[in-house]
Design an enzyme around this catalytic site. Sequence first.
Site, PDB file in Angstrom:
ATOM      1  N   SER A  66       0.820  -1.207   0.000  1.00  0.00           N
ATOM      2  CA  SER A  66       0.000   0.000   0.000  1.00  0.00           C
ATOM      3  C   SER A  66       0.861   1.268   0.000  1.00  0.00           C
ATOM      4  O   SER A  66       2.014   1.262   0.434  1.00  0.00           O
ATOM      5  CB  SER A  66      -0.918   0.018   1.221  1.00  0.00           C
ATOM      6  OG  SER A  66      -1.703  -1.148   1.252  1.00  0.00           O
TER       7      SER A  66
HETATM    8  N1  SAM Z   1      -0.199  -5.326   4.145  1.00  0.00           N
HETATM    9  C1  SAM Z   1       0.472  -5.562   2.891  1.00  0.00           C
HETATM   10  C2  SAM Z   1       1.808  -4.901   2.779  1.00  0.00           C
HETATM   11  O1  SAM Z   1       2.205  -4.164   3.675  1.00  0.00           O
HETATM   12  O2  SAM Z   1       2.472  -5.150   1.774  1.00  0.00           O
HETATM   13  C3  SAM Z   1      -0.376  -5.182   1.707  1.00  0.00           C
HETATM   14  C4  SAM Z   1      -1.325  -6.237   1.412  1.00  0.00           C
HETATM   15  S1  SAM Z   1      -2.050  -6.322  -0.179  1.00  0.00           S
HETATM   16  C5  SAM Z   1      -2.803  -4.751  -0.382  1.00  0.00           C
HETATM   17  C6  SAM Z   1      -3.388  -7.416   0.285  1.00  0.00           C
HETATM   18  C7  SAM Z   1      -2.949  -8.813   0.636  1.00  0.00           C
HETATM   19  O3  SAM Z   1      -4.068  -9.521   1.135  1.00  0.00           O
HETATM   20  C8  SAM Z   1      -2.442  -9.618  -0.566  1.00  0.00           C
HETATM   21  O4  SAM Z   1      -1.156 -10.080  -0.307  1.00  0.00           O
HETATM   22  C9  SAM Z   1      -3.455 -10.747  -0.685  1.00  0.00           C
HETATM   23  O5  SAM Z   1      -2.892 -11.970  -1.142  1.00  0.00           O
HETATM   24  C10 SAM Z   1      -3.948 -10.859   0.740  1.00  0.00           C
HETATM   25  N2  SAM Z   1      -5.250 -11.500   0.920  1.00  0.00           N
HETATM   26  C11 SAM Z   1      -6.382 -11.401   0.180  1.00  0.00           C
HETATM   27  N3  SAM Z   1      -7.363 -12.140   0.718  1.00  0.00           N
HETATM   28  C12 SAM Z   1      -6.850 -12.718   1.845  1.00  0.00           C
HETATM   29  C13 SAM Z   1      -7.370 -13.592   2.848  1.00  0.00           C
HETATM   30  N4  SAM Z   1      -8.632 -14.025   2.844  1.00  0.00           N
HETATM   31  N5  SAM Z   1      -6.559 -13.977   3.841  1.00  0.00           N
HETATM   32  C14 SAM Z   1      -5.264 -13.555   3.902  1.00  0.00           C
HETATM   33  N6  SAM Z   1      -4.720 -12.741   2.979  1.00  0.00           N
HETATM   34  C15 SAM Z   1      -5.507 -12.311   1.968  1.00  0.00           C
END
Ligand code: SAM
Length: 225
Positions: A66
């Site tokens: 993000s």
């Molecule tokens: N917090 C992260 C960072 O600092 O880089 C950014 C995360 S990215 C915007 C969203 C993440 O959520 C992705 O890596 C995606 O694979 C994960 N994601 C989506 N659905 C999910 C779920 N049900 N459980 C765990 N992770 C999930």
Amino acid sequence: MSHLRDERAQERALMVERQIRMRGGADPRVLEAMQKVPRHLFVPKNKAGYAYEDCALSIGSGQTISQPYIVALMSELLHLEGMERVLEVGTGSGYQAAILCELAGMLYSIERLPNLALAAEKALTDAGYSNFEIKVGDGSLGWPEHAPYDAILVTAAGPETPQALLDQLADGGRLVIPVGLQHLQTLQVWHRSGDNFEKEEAGRVVFVPLIGAQGWQEDRETPWS
Ligand code: SAM
């Protein structure tokens, strides 16, 4: 802080001043954490030159790290003081996790994609953090074994707030989650007081989808753009 970790401190200082403080970011602990964590070590090597830019970046597998301002805003909304147990859903690059390791006592973070979870675990360990645990799984169901949490941060957007996460929030706890349509969501801030849950809204955001039993179905997933 080692020379290696400090080599881009000036860029981080500009990021904190122009992208966060000048937009209203005011929690001194969050500003300090954003100044300290070496964001360039959490992005793919070919994107390290852009690590302190005012934007989200692709981290592969269709996912993103993000924008720094959004990381700071969501962290500030949790009102952390230092000793809390925190759950993050969506480990991604591990950068937000590092900020939470700075701000809280213990972080539990769930990522559904094994390759990202593995890389994030290595980046966090290399950066010197040990107050975290990462698991691969569906974070829309939370992580009941370690509940209740003083704070829960969801970094992917769901169609609604998962009941499982509300259930795992401690009395007095806060949950921050983007909720809405696939290309535009509202940042929701939930506060639990006993059996009472109050919700506030903290602006519009754009996140990749939360894929899972209490999120979107897998076929709703689209590449990052
Ligand atoms: N917090 C992260 C960072 O600092 O880089 C950014 C995360 S990215 C915007 C969203 C993440 O959520 C992705 O890596 C995606 O694979 C994960 N994601 C989506 N659905 C999910 C779920 N049900 N459980 C765990 N992770 C999930």
